[in-house]
Scaffold this motif. Structure first.
Motif, PDB file in Angstrom:
ATOM      1  N   THR A 233      19.705  -0.516 -18.338  1.00 10.02           N
ATOM      2  CA  THR A 233      19.389   0.742 -17.682  1.00 10.02           C
ATOM      3  C   THR A 233      17.884   0.831 -17.479  1.00 10.02           C
ATOM      4  OG1 THR A 233      21.264   1.801 -18.756  1.00 10.02           O
ATOM      5  CG2 THR A 233      19.581   3.244 -17.838  1.00 10.02           C
ATOM      6  N   PRO A 234      17.450   1.047 -16.222  1.00 11.16           N
ATOM      7  CA  PRO A 234      16.004   1.129 -15.988  1.00 11.16           C
ATOM      8  C   PRO A 234      15.414   2.380 -16.624  1.00 11.16           C
ATOM      9  CG  PRO A 234      17.205   1.595 -13.962  1.00 11.16           C
ATOM     10  CD  PRO A 234      18.218   1.202 -14.992  1.00 11.16           C
ATOM     11  N   SER A 235      14.189   2.266 -17.080  1.00 11.63           N
ATOM     12  CA  SER A 235      13.519   3.429 -17.658  1.00 11.63           C
ATOM     13  C   SER A 235      13.061   4.355 -16.536  1.00 11.63           C
ATOM     14  CB  SER A 235      12.313   2.992 -18.487  1.00 11.63           C
ATOM     15  OG  SER A 235      11.242   2.616 -17.645  1.00 11.63           O
ATOM     16  N   SER A 236      12.794   5.587 -16.888  1.00  7.49           N
ATOM     17  CA  SER A 236      12.314   6.541 -15.891  1.00  7.49           C
ATOM     18  C   SER A 236      10.957   6.098 -15.331  1.00  7.49           C
ATOM     19  CB  SER A 236      12.229   7.944 -16.481  1.00  7.49           C
ATOM     20  OG  SER A 236      11.388   7.967 -17.608  1.00  7.49           O
ATOM     21  N   ILE A 237      10.186   5.397 -16.118  1.00  7.17           N
ATOM     22  CA  ILE A 237       8.887   4.906 -15.640  1.00  7.17           C
ATOM     23  C   ILE A 237       9.090   3.801 -14.610  1.00  7.17           C
ATOM     24  CG2 ILE A 237       6.764   3.718 -16.323  1.00  7.17           C
ATOM     25  CD1 ILE A 237       6.964   5.303 -18.987  1.00  7.17           C
ATOM     26  N   ASP A 238      10.036   2.880 -14.867  1.00  3.48           N
ATOM     27  CA  ASP A 238      10.338   1.828 -13.889  1.00  3.48           C
ATOM     28  C   ASP A 238      10.832   2.430 -12.576  1.00  3.48           C
ATOM     29  OD1 ASP A 238       9.662  -0.233 -15.674  1.00  3.48           O
ATOM     30  OD2 ASP A 238      11.703  -0.293 -16.487  1.00  3.48           O
ATOM     31  N   LEU A 239      11.676   3.463 -12.681  1.00  9.58           N
ATOM     32  CA  LEU A 239      12.170   4.147 -11.479  1.00  9.58           C
ATOM     33  C   LEU A 239      11.019   4.799 -10.717  1.00  9.58           C
ATOM     34  CD1 LEU A 239      15.386   5.754 -12.964  1.00  9.58           C
ATOM     35  CD2 LEU A 239      15.315   4.061 -11.126  1.00  9.58           C
ATOM     36  N   HIS A 240      10.107   5.430 -11.449  1.00 12.90           N
ATOM     37  CA  HIS A 240       8.952   6.087 -10.825  1.00 12.90           C
ATOM     38  C   HIS A 240       8.093   5.063 -10.075  1.00 12.90           C
ATOM     39  CE1 HIS A 240       5.715   9.076 -10.410  1.00 12.90           C
ATOM     40  NE2 HIS A 240       4.904   8.074 -10.684  1.00 12.90           N
ATOM     41  N   ILE A 241       7.792   3.951 -10.710  1.00 10.82           N
ATOM     42  CA  ILE A 241       6.969   2.918 -10.085  1.00 10.82           C
ATOM     43  C   ILE A 241       7.673   2.361  -8.850  1.00 10.82           C
ATOM     44  CG2 ILE A 241       6.039   0.584 -10.402  1.00 10.82           C
ATOM     45  CD1 ILE A 241       5.403   1.460 -13.316  1.00 10.82           C
ATOM     46  N   GLY A 242       8.978   2.151  -8.934  1.00 14.88           N
ATOM     47  CA  GLY A 242       9.739   1.668  -7.779  1.00 14.88           C
ATOM     48  C   GLY A 242       9.697   2.641  -6.614  1.00 14.88           C
ATOM     49  N   ARG A 243       9.833   3.947  -6.925  1.00 14.66           N
ATOM     50  CA  ARG A 243       9.769   4.967  -5.866  1.00 14.66           C
ATOM     51  C   ARG A 243       8.390   5.007  -5.233  1.00 14.66           C
ATOM     52  NH1 ARG A 243      13.143   8.314  -9.469  1.00 14.66           N
ATOM     53  NH2 ARG A 243      11.233   9.196 -10.307  1.00 14.66           N
ATOM     54  N   ARG A 244       7.342   4.895  -6.049  1.00 11.36           N
ATOM     55  CA  ARG A 244       5.970   4.905  -5.515  1.00 11.36           C
ATOM     56  C   ARG A 244       5.722   3.672  -4.644  1.00 11.36           C
ATOM     57  NH1 ARG A 244       3.000   9.328  -5.387  1.00 11.36           N
ATOM     58  NH2 ARG A 244       1.120   8.102  -5.644  1.00 11.36           N
ATOM     59  N   MET A 245       6.269   2.536  -5.060  1.00 11.60           N
ATOM     60  CA  MET A 245       6.140   1.303  -4.283  1.00 11.60           C
ATOM     61  C   MET A 245       6.819   1.466  -2.918  1.00 11.60           C
ATOM     62  SD  MET A 245       7.315  -2.367  -5.670  1.00 11.60           S
ATOM     63  CE  MET A 245       7.623  -3.718  -4.588  1.00 11.60           C
TER      64      MET A 245
ATOM     65  N   GLY B  17       4.539   1.591   7.071  1.00  5.93           N
ATOM     66  CA  GLY B  17       5.448   1.097   8.098  1.00  5.93           C
ATOM     67  C   GLY B  17       5.867  -0.344   7.892  1.00  5.93           C
ATOM     68  N   LEU B  18       5.832  -0.799   6.639  1.00  2.00           N
ATOM     69  CA  LEU B  18       6.219  -2.180   6.341  1.00  2.00           C
ATOM     70  C   LEU B  18       7.687  -2.245   5.939  1.00  2.00           C
ATOM     71  CD1 LEU B  18       3.273  -3.466   4.108  1.00  2.00           C
ATOM     72  CD2 LEU B  18       3.793  -4.163   6.442  1.00  2.00           C
ATOM     73  N   SER B  19       8.339  -3.299   6.359  1.00  2.00           N
ATOM     74  CA  SER B  19       9.703  -3.545   5.897  1.00  2.00           C
ATOM     75  C   SER B  19       9.626  -4.228   4.533  1.00  2.00           C
ATOM     76  CB  SER B  19      10.436  -4.457   6.882  1.00  2.00           C
ATOM     77  OG  SER B  19       9.845  -5.753   6.886  1.00  2.00           O
ATOM     78  N   GLN B  20      10.751  -4.261   3.842  1.00  2.00           N
ATOM     79  CA  GLN B  20      10.794  -4.983   2.569  1.00  2.00           C
ATOM     80  C   GLN B  20      10.488  -6.457   2.797  1.00  2.00           C
ATOM     81  OE1 GLN B  20      14.711  -3.890   1.139  1.00  2.00           O
ATOM     82  NE2 GLN B  20      13.849  -2.296  -0.182  1.00  2.00           N
ATOM     83  N   LYS B  21      10.970  -6.989   3.900  1.00  2.00           N
ATOM     84  CA  LYS B  21      10.737  -8.402   4.223  1.00  2.00           C
ATOM     85  C   LYS B  21       9.243  -8.673   4.432  1.00  2.00           C
ATOM     86  CE  LYS B  21      11.982 -12.097   7.373  1.00  2.00           C
ATOM     87  NZ  LYS B  21      12.703 -12.496   8.586  1.00  2.00           N
ATOM     88  N   ALA B  22       8.566  -7.784   5.169  1.00  2.00           N
ATOM     89  CA  ALA B  22       7.135  -7.969   5.426  1.00  2.00           C
ATOM     90  C   ALA B  22       6.333  -7.904   4.129  1.00  2.00           C
ATOM     91  CB  ALA B  22       6.631  -6.921   6.420  1.00  2.00           C
ATOM     92  N   LEU B  23       6.677  -6.953   3.262  1.00  2.00           N
ATOM     93  CA  LEU B  23       5.990  -6.846   1.973  1.00  2.00           C
ATOM     94  C   LEU B  23       6.261  -8.085   1.126  1.00  2.00           C
ATOM     95  CD1 LEU B  23       4.276  -5.404  -0.112  1.00  2.00           C
ATOM     96  CD2 LEU B  23       6.323  -4.118  -0.807  1.00  2.00           C
ATOM     97  N   ALA B  24       7.495  -8.540   1.132  1.00  2.00           N
ATOM     98  CA  ALA B  24       7.863  -9.728   0.360  1.00  2.00           C
ATOM     99  C   ALA B  24       7.049 -10.942   0.803  1.00  2.00           C
ATOM    100  CB  ALA B  24       9.356 -10.005   0.507  1.00  2.00           C
TER     101      ALA B  24
ATOM    102  N   GLN C 205      13.532  -5.328  -3.098  1.00  2.00           N
ATOM    103  CA  GLN C 205      14.617  -4.348  -3.256  1.00  2.00           C
ATOM    104  C   GLN C 205      14.846  -4.038  -4.730  1.00  2.00           C
ATOM    105  OE1 GLN C 205      17.874  -6.373  -1.262  1.00  2.00           O
ATOM    106  NE2 GLN C 205      17.864  -4.848   0.374  1.00  2.00           N
ATOM    107  N   LYS C 206      14.868  -5.069  -5.547  1.00  2.00           N
ATOM    108  CA  LYS C 206      15.126  -4.890  -6.981  1.00  2.00           C
ATOM    109  C   LYS C 206      13.981  -4.148  -7.665  1.00  2.00           C
ATOM    110  CE  LYS C 206      18.250  -8.788  -7.386  1.00  2.00           C
ATOM    111  NZ  LYS C 206      18.530 -10.081  -8.008  1.00  2.00           N
ATOM    112  N   TYR C 207      12.740  -4.427  -7.266  1.00  3.42           N
ATOM    113  CA  TYR C 207      11.608  -3.690  -7.823  1.00  3.42           C
ATOM    114  C   TYR C 207      11.711  -2.214  -7.459  1.00  3.42           C
ATOM    115  CZ  TYR C 207       9.091  -8.110  -8.729  1.00  3.42           C
ATOM    116  OH  TYR C 207       8.709  -9.344  -9.178  1.00  3.42           O
TER     117      TYR C 207
END
Length: 145
Positions: free
Chosen positions: A8-20, A28-35, A46-48
């Motif tokens: 189970t992800p921690s609330s901090i991991d979820l927060h960082i993922g949302r900010r990312m 305006g970047l896609s996940q692919k472009a960022l990757a 996606q997993k991050y």
């Protein structure tokens, strides 16, 4: 005794993922472009963002560079950023984003994307127009690159 899921992800991991995800969307970047910028697969991004995988400090640094933002951006809004708060609160809980949060709205993200596609002189004009229309005094309204 209830079983606790180990993955189970921690609330901090979820927060960082949302900010990312927020910063990526703002640019305006896609996940692919960022990757591609980070040298990972888009599935990893996606997993991050979903906090399915924790992001290491070195990878977060790379993501910050790719998103042209300091690492501190990912931690904004977390409780315990001050030493006194951290010592007093051993169990840090991060609340869910609020529906009223303007940064969570598609309209805001689209506006930000369009704004940053403008030339410098036009951005300054738009900022002056918005300031005049709202009658607001906004600190540091100068555009920065």
């Amino acid at each position: 005794m209830s079983a606790i899921k180990k993955n189970t992800p921690s609330s901090i991991d979820l927060h960082i993922g949302r900010r990312m995800q927020l910063r990526r969307t703002m640019l305006g970047l896609s996940q692919k472009a960022l990757a591609e910028k980070c040298g990972v697969t888009f599935q990893q991004i996606q997993k991050y963002e979903a906090a399915d995988n924790r992001i290491s400090a070195s990878r977060l640094f790379e993501v910050g560079r790719a998103l042209d933002t300091p690492m501190s951006f990912f931690f904004l809004g977390l409780p315990g950023n001050m030493p006194e708060e951290t010592k007093a609160n051993k169990s840090i809980h991060v609340s869910e984003p609020h529906a009223e949060d303007p940064l969570g709205k598609n309209e805001t993200l689209k506006l930000i994307q369009l704004y940053w596609h403008l030339p410098d002189s036009h951005r300054k004009t738009v900022m002056n127009l918005l300031t005049a229309l709202t009658g607001a005094t906004v600190e540091n309204t100068e555009t920065q690159n």
